[in-house]
Design a protein around this motif. Structure first.
Motif, mmCIF file in Angstrom:
data_model
loop_
_atom_site.group_PDB
_atom_site.id
_atom_site.type_symbol
_atom_site.label_atom_id
_atom_site.label_comp_id
_atom_site.label_asym_id
_atom_site.label_seq_id
_atom_site.Cartn_x
_atom_site.Cartn_y
_atom_site.Cartn_z
ATOM 1 N N SER A 210 35.449 42.566 35.799
ATOM 2 C CA SER A 210 36.321 41.814 34.890
ATOM 3 C C SER A 210 35.548 41.350 33.661
ATOM 4 C CB SER A 210 36.951 40.627 35.615
ATOM 5 O OG SER A 210 35.959 39.759 36.134
ATOM 6 N N ARG A 217 36.884 44.596 25.573
ATOM 7 C CA ARG A 217 38.345 44.494 25.518
ATOM 8 C C ARG A 217 38.930 45.346 24.393
ATOM 9 N NH1 ARG A 217 41.861 38.886 25.161
ATOM 10 N NH2 ARG A 217 43.798 39.806 24.372
ATOM 11 N N THR A 338 43.041 39.538 34.044
ATOM 12 C CA THR A 338 41.614 39.826 33.954
ATOM 13 C C THR A 338 40.837 38.568 33.599
ATOM 14 O OG1 THR A 338 42.046 42.116 33.265
ATOM 15 C CG2 THR A 338 39.870 41.225 32.801
ATOM 16 N N HIS A 342 38.296 36.520 36.177
ATOM 17 C CA HIS A 342 36.878 36.358 35.847
ATOM 18 C C HIS A 342 36.434 34.902 35.883
ATOM 19 C CE1 HIS A 342 33.020 37.625 34.317
ATOM 20 N NE2 HIS A 342 33.064 36.684 33.392
#
Length: 390
Positions: A210, A217, A338, A342
């Motif tokens: 993650s 990203r 996500t 995380h």
């Protein structure tokens, strides 16, 4: 496979420890930030008598304007707890220049303090260490690259564990899944390394994977993101958390009476999502753009402010768009989950405590792994000596 595992462990082990320990502390990032804020002390008796008399955001902003007469409110973060301060972002003129600054406003007396005076240096330091190793943008990509290497390290460790299990056979499988009371000293540490590595590897893989997704990203998740601008063109407000049907047309056709204030915007937004609680409001640069109110509804993926949003016409406060945090499309849900997975918020308080414990596991695995490696190295050395002597 063992040599590769050793190579990655020796190369990235220290980074794994640093990221693990700092991440374990950042599980409580919100609490660290909260502890730095000025707190208002009020007795239970006073609270019972005066709760209905506490000034609202409009009165508090008026109090701020006595110190900054030309201040323009750009955003407002509402208190998470009853006596927490309001966080107001305002623009104002100073020596002929426009400044943008954040102020904390006492919810009881309207006392104004600069946000910069109430930050947590320790929290900021730990976050910079965890996110970029103090190297800004290049450091962020370095952390992502380290995370990718750590994924390989964890997968290699699982592969070695699997090979050992197959070699041991069904009769000895229990020894690979449970601790043996007969193991002592370094042998016991090696066994702990093997057993705990197996049981905690899914959690560590989740944390590392993650984190890598968040670092990269733009390259991995951004192609799947739905553009935020679609919110401005919403024509209907869908089914909300309480399963009440409400349309933008129903609300926006109401008569516009006067100029709405902050509480009017918040009230209108909470009519769209009756079970939601407003947490944040952002004001646009121009009157042609909408006011954006963020709300948190029960059942949403955990996030700092909530995932539901309502857009309101600035002059009248009528609804022009909305986003239901309980009905996000799959791409938005992927991204928000996500983040929550995380930082540990996805699993609630118990999950955060588990994540805090997991932050110490890299240190444990590095120490036991080094001891295990040295033990095998010494054994190999002794065997070579015996062969040479014979």
């Amino acid at each position: 496979m063992r040599k590769l595992h050793l190579f990655f462990a020796l190369s990235l082990g220290l980074f794994f420890v640093i990221l693990g320990l700092s991440g374990g502390v950042l599980v409580f990032r919100a609490e660290l930030q909260q502890a730095a804020l000025p707190q208002v002390k009020l007795s239970v008796l006073e609270l019972d008598n005066d709760a209905q008399l506490l000034p609202g955001p409009d009165q508090l902003f008026a109090r701020l304007k006595t110190e900054f007469p030309d201040a323009r409110l750009r955003s407002l973060k509402l208190p998470q707890r009853l006596m927490d301060p309001y966080l107001m972002t305002v623009s104002y003129q100073e020596q002929g220049k426009t400044r943008l600054e954040q102020f904390l406003v006492d919810p009881l007396g309207g006392k104004v303090g600069r946000q910069a005076d109430f930050t947590s240096p320790s929290e900021a330091w730990i976050y910079e260490l965890h996110s970029s190793l103090f190297l800004a943008t290049p450091g962020t990509f370095l952390v992502g690259a380290i995370g990718t290497g750590l994924l390989v390290l964890l997968l290699l460790g699982l592969g070695i564990w699997g090979q050992g299990l197959v070699a041991a056979g069904p009769e000895q499988a229990k020894a690979w899944l449970m601790m043996s009371g007969r193991a002592r000293g370094k042998g016991r540490l090696a066994l702990l390394h093997r057993v705990l590595g197996f049981y905690f590897s899914p959690l560590l893989l989740l944390l590392v994977a993650s984190g890598v997704l968040l670092v990269f990203r733009e390259d991995i998740l951004a192609p799947f993101e739905t553009t935020r601008h679609e919110l401005h063109h919403s024509e209907t407000a869908g089914e909300n958390a309480g399963h009440h049907q409400s349309t933008t047309e129903d609300i926006s056709t109401k008569n516009c009476v006067g100029v709405p204030d902050i509480e009017d915007y918040l009230y209108q937004a909470e009519q769209v999502f009756p079970t939601g609680v407003a947490t944040f409001i952002r004001f646009p640069r121009s009157k042609e753009q909408p006011v954006n109110v963020t709300l948190r509804q029960p059942g949403e993926v955990p996030s700092p402010l909530g995932l539901s949003r309502v857009l309101l016409e600035m002059n009248c406060g009528t609804v022009v768009g909305q986003q239901n945090g309980l009905a996000l499309d799959w791409s938005q849900t992927l991204i928000e989950r996500t983040v929550a997975l995380h930082n540990g918020s996805y699993w609630g308080p118990a999950g955060r405590l588990l994540y805090a414990f997991a932050g110490f596991l890299p240190l444990f695995f590095m120490v036991t792994g080094v001891l295990f490696w040295r033990r095998r190295k010494n054994q190999t050395g002794r065997e070579v000596t015996k062969i040479a002597q014979s």
